[in-house]
Design a protein around this motif. Sequence first.
Motif, mmCIF file in Angstrom:
data_model
loop_
_atom_site.group_PDB
_atom_site.id
_atom_site.type_symbol
_atom_site.label_atom_id
_atom_site.label_comp_id
_atom_site.label_asym_id
_atom_site.label_seq_id
_atom_site.Cartn_x
_atom_site.Cartn_y
_atom_site.Cartn_z
ATOM 1 N N PRO B 14 -5.490 -8.203 16.542
ATOM 2 C CA PRO B 14 -5.118 -9.172 15.603
ATOM 3 C C PRO B 14 -5.376 -8.626 14.231
ATOM 4 C CG PRO B 14 -6.597 -9.973 17.352
ATOM 5 C CD PRO B 14 -6.442 -8.399 17.222
ATOM 6 N N ASP B 15 -4.485 -9.264 13.269
ATOM 7 C CA ASP B 15 -4.830 -9.017 11.750
ATOM 8 C C ASP B 15 -6.298 -9.224 11.310
ATOM 9 O OD1 ASP B 15 -1.941 -8.498 11.797
ATOM 10 O OD2 ASP B 15 -1.415 -10.554 10.995
ATOM 11 N N SER B 16 -6.850 -10.247 11.769
ATOM 12 C CA SER B 16 -8.121 -10.506 11.336
ATOM 13 C C SER B 16 -9.156 -9.533 11.818
ATOM 14 C CB SER B 16 -8.695 -11.876 11.929
ATOM 15 O OG SER B 16 -8.601 -11.876 13.197
ATOM 16 N N THR B 17 -9.084 -8.827 13.076
ATOM 17 C CA THR B 17 -9.901 -7.657 13.647
ATOM 18 C C THR B 17 -9.542 -6.346 12.713
ATOM 19 O OG1 THR B 17 -9.664 -8.893 15.546
ATOM 20 C CG2 THR B 17 -10.594 -6.516 15.674
ATOM 21 N N ALA B 18 -8.372 -6.441 12.443
ATOM 22 C CA ALA B 18 -7.789 -5.061 11.645
ATOM 23 C C ALA B 18 -8.600 -5.092 10.413
ATOM 24 C CB ALA B 18 -6.448 -4.793 11.621
ATOM 25 N N GLU B 19 -8.503 -6.262 9.681
ATOM 26 C CA GLU B 19 -9.146 -6.224 8.453
ATOM 27 C C GLU B 19 -10.505 -5.906 8.427
ATOM 28 O OE1 GLU B 19 -8.776 -9.706 5.070
ATOM 29 O OE2 GLU B 19 -7.170 -9.691 6.528
ATOM 30 N N GLU B 20 -11.400 -6.660 9.176
ATOM 31 C CA GLU B 20 -12.476 -6.746 9.442
ATOM 32 C C GLU B 20 -13.179 -5.291 9.825
ATOM 33 O OE1 GLU B 20 -15.398 -8.401 13.136
ATOM 34 O OE2 GLU B 20 -13.701 -9.700 12.290
ATOM 35 N N LEU B 21 -12.271 -4.417 10.378
ATOM 36 C CA LEU B 21 -12.872 -3.035 10.721
ATOM 37 C C LEU B 21 -12.265 -1.981 9.814
ATOM 38 C CD1 LEU B 21 -12.526 -3.124 14.840
ATOM 39 C CD2 LEU B 21 -14.715 -3.125 13.327
ATOM 40 N N GLY B 22 -11.248 -2.559 8.867
ATOM 41 C CA GLY B 22 -10.674 -1.661 8.155
ATOM 42 C C GLY B 22 -9.446 -0.763 8.548
ATOM 43 N N ILE B 23 -8.891 -1.116 9.496
ATOM 44 C CA ILE B 23 -7.873 -0.660 10.437
ATOM 45 C C ILE B 23 -6.427 -0.975 9.913
ATOM 46 C CG2 ILE B 23 -6.449 -0.424 12.526
ATOM 47 C CD1 ILE B 23 -9.346 -0.969 13.925
ATOM 48 N N GLY B 24 -5.665 0.047 9.412
ATOM 49 C CA GLY B 24 -4.560 -0.218 8.895
ATOM 50 C C GLY B 24 -3.304 -0.567 9.826
ATOM 51 N N LEU B 25 -2.443 -1.691 9.923
ATOM 52 C CA LEU B 25 -1.393 -1.900 11.033
ATOM 53 C C LEU B 25 -0.067 -1.549 10.216
ATOM 54 C CD1 LEU B 25 -2.586 -5.173 12.404
ATOM 55 C CD2 LEU B 25 -2.406 -3.348 13.504
ATOM 56 N N ILE B 26 0.681 -0.688 11.175
ATOM 57 C CA ILE B 26 2.056 -0.717 10.782
ATOM 58 C C ILE B 26 2.914 -1.468 11.733
ATOM 59 C CG2 ILE B 26 2.266 1.414 11.924
ATOM 60 C CD1 ILE B 26 4.210 2.459 9.647
ATOM 61 N N GLU B 27 4.092 -1.891 11.299
ATOM 62 C CA GLU B 27 4.806 -2.939 12.169
ATOM 63 C C GLU B 27 5.742 -2.396 12.674
ATOM 64 O OE1 GLU B 27 4.562 -3.625 8.809
ATOM 65 O OE2 GLU B 27 2.967 -4.990 8.505
ATOM 66 N N LEU B 28 6.231 -2.690 14.069
ATOM 67 C CA LEU B 28 7.351 -2.021 14.705
ATOM 68 C C LEU B 28 8.494 -3.201 14.316
ATOM 69 C CD1 LEU B 28 4.936 -0.804 16.126
ATOM 70 C CD2 LEU B 28 6.756 -0.524 18.063
ATOM 71 N N ASN B 29 9.530 -2.890 14.630
ATOM 72 C CA ASN B 29 10.721 -3.623 14.254
ATOM 73 C C ASN B 29 11.388 -4.485 15.627
ATOM 74 O OD1 ASN B 29 10.386 -2.875 11.497
ATOM 75 N ND2 ASN B 29 11.647 -0.847 12.336
ATOM 76 N N ILE B 30 11.744 -5.759 15.427
ATOM 77 C CA ILE B 30 12.405 -6.285 16.302
ATOM 78 C C ILE B 30 13.699 -6.932 15.591
ATOM 79 C CG2 ILE B 30 12.767 -8.510 17.459
ATOM 80 C CD1 ILE B 30 9.325 -8.552 17.084
ATOM 81 N N HIS B 31 14.731 -6.577 16.563
ATOM 82 C CA HIS B 31 16.166 -6.934 16.034
ATOM 83 C C HIS B 31 16.919 -7.872 17.065
ATOM 84 C CE1 HIS B 31 16.345 -2.756 14.042
ATOM 85 N NE2 HIS B 31 15.433 -2.549 15.072
ATOM 86 N N PHE B 32 17.366 -8.959 16.347
ATOM 87 C CA PHE B 32 18.301 -9.858 17.083
ATOM 88 C C PHE B 32 19.785 -9.555 16.518
ATOM 89 C CE2 PHE B 32 14.421 -12.287 17.815
ATOM 90 C CZ PHE B 32 14.520 -12.776 19.133
ATOM 91 N N GLY B 33 20.329 -8.886 17.370
ATOM 92 C CA GLY B 33 21.658 -8.289 16.660
ATOM 93 C C GLY B 33 21.514 -7.606 15.496
ATOM 94 N N ASP B 34 22.240 -8.097 14.389
ATOM 95 C CA ASP B 34 22.157 -7.267 13.138
ATOM 96 C C ASP B 34 20.725 -7.653 12.045
ATOM 97 O OD1 ASP B 34 24.180 -5.967 13.771
ATOM 98 O OD2 ASP B 34 25.811 -7.108 12.423
#
Lengths: 536, 279
Positions: B14-34
């Motif tokens: 979760p974002d909160s845990t990442a922030e707490e531990l200083g972990i960077g999060l890169i997002e994957l992508n979701i496509h609904f059609g275009d």
Amino acid sequence: MSENTITTSELISALKLAETWLEINRDGVNAINVYPVPDGDTGTNMLLTLRQAIEATGEPAPGHMGDMLAKLSRGALLGARGNSGVILSQMIAGLASGLVDARESVTIEEFAAGLQSASDNAYRVISEPVEGTMLTVMRESAATGIGLSGKAEFLETIVTEAFDSVDRTPNLLSTLAEAGVVDSGGMGVAVILQGLKFSLLGENLPDSPVVGDDIKVEMSGVEHEGYGYCTEFVVLADIEKNIFEKQLSSLGGESILVVGEPGAIRVHVHMEDPGPALTAAVGHGETVSIKIDNMQIQHDAWAEEASGSNNLSEKKDLPAIGLVSVARGDGLVTSFHELGAGLVLNGGDTGKASAGELLESAPAVGRDHVILLPNDKDVVLAAEQAAAESENFLRVVPSRSVVQGLAAALAYLPEGDVDEIVSTMTESLGSVQSIEISTSVRDTSVNGIEIRNGDGIGFLDGKLVSSQQTVIETFIQTLKLADAQDGEILTIYTGKDMPEDDLESMESDLRYTFSELELDIVDGGQPLYPIVASLE
Amino acid sequence: MTLRILTDTASDIPDSTAEELGIGLIELNIHFGDEMLKDRRDIDTRQFFERLATDSVHPATSQPSPGEFAEAYQSLIDDGADEILFVSIHGSLSGTLDSAKQAIELVSGARIDTVDTHRVSFAQGVAAVRAAEIAKNGGTLEEAKAVAEEVAERSNSLVIADTLEYLKKGGRLNQSQYLLGSMMRVKPILGVGAEPPYVTIATRVRTLKKALATMVDMATQQKIEWAAIVHGEGLENAQAVQELLQPHLHDVPIYDVTPVLGVHLGPGTVGLHWLPAKD
């Protein structure tokens, strides 16, 4: 034809005549089949086993008797069908090993020793020899032949003793006495020996069979055996046999056999857990010669005889681990296919696949290994035998009913560690309660339950537990005994004889009686059992 | 030296845990059609399942581009990092790791390395978390990488999906595994492995209730030191698993599945991710 020898060609002719004589007597032998499972196929199973054995000797058969018998033996081991077929095949294997060095002919003394070896081998490899069966008949018959050297005297003696021994089987096996019959497998052995005698003494076959098929069977020994532990011991105490028998029975023992006299009684019993039987024995006095066999783990002895190859072809598109099952009924066959079985054998007329059939067909469904689901107590033996012949290619998950087979098939995976998969599948055999409902074909009484002709009879995990007027009533009573209200899901496989109207009333009855239970009703299409169900 | 850990949103951290531990999060992508949506940023778990139920278009997913990775690295460097470890989703189930590797030469100012966890969800996430603990304690890139690899190899996942259709449609489940698990009257339990076919049928049972119990039984064959439960529209099942785990591990946390994994699992899934204790 020399007076006191038997040549290889005489023996082959004799085997062929014995096969014919067994065929003539087949219906009679089938009719008296009540033990271990009253499915009326002993004659057929023995005949098919003997036939395949003889075919395997080839045309022309070797003149060297040892070679001919080796082929006969291998054919029997592969063709062995059903419990009686498996035992017969082991007798033939014993004969072959006893006469392995025989050349063009043997003396009567040598042949007598061969029959002794046939008996010894059968006792050696059958994990739970039961007296009052074909084992007894072979042993007693062979024993009377030892020391005789004249052909006619020898043959007349062993055949007479074989039939006498058959007549005594009800004294040894209570199931037979209750049913008012002699042992069918024993009768099969006597018939085969008599067929050999007719040929070797140049006599004509009688006009009519020695075993009539109009024999009245008083009771069908309708008890499948659950798996568990075969437990044997001797109690050195003053205790009456029948009292101890009742005690074992109350502890849930099956196939109970208590012999001997007060002071030393020998006990054979099948228990889910051998503990209580031993505790009871020790309570009476000193208990010795204790032997406990896990009946799921069949003898490895056959493996010693294993030879030959599987003709395994490298087929890349096959799964690494294949699955072969045995079942009858379109719906059940489909269910096994859906769960991943590459092949579902129907087991021919008797519903029992032979070792040879399993061995021959399995390589078509798996690359490295094939797991066998026999789904029947007798076929378990054939499957074990096939596995022993297969050099580790075949594995057996000893399912004793189609319901167990389906539970195990669920845990099947086409790749992975085969030992682990077999072990998970074997564990899952016990994860379901197996219910089978059939109808009785005679008035009888079993396990204290009065049964009338045409009534429903209900089996829970292979044991007859209830009987009501109709199939549905019997089913509901059996479910109550199985504590179905505490179950999660009940899967019902309806047989081909299940009427549509009954199906509807059954469903509403079940929903009313077991409101918490999830129902899954499948058109199984199996013969003989209007209802087969698994409760989990 | 400042070491930072980067992972992708498929780790389910979760974002909160990442922030707490200083972990960077890169997002994957979701496509609904275009239409392209950034996992979590443009759509959260609840919104995603709502849309999945109503949208006529079946969604797909994609990895972050090398350019996006370069931006993520640069942002950590700007933040003071001179060492970066990217803890990746299963390299055979996603192209994310390829993008991450290609982006390394697009930036300067930090030593960057990657780990293929061969895992997804929190079985991947736990490797990132353990590596972040090393970073926080002043460990080196090599030390963090060794820990991430060891933890990833030890971690396990089992997942129950309501249907296998989503995995099949997304091409993450091969035909034979699909056939094995998709017949009526069968509840498959899925596993994730380093070797093909990667997503496998671990076993099959008859009912959901049995599946939940079997999943916990399988996980607790050995002593476990850590576990997490992740669900997508399956809170009740997640709570049942938590309850079954109580004797083995207290109050195992329950998380929402990140939308990008929801694309492949569909609604009604529950996954158990755990770390067996070292001998």
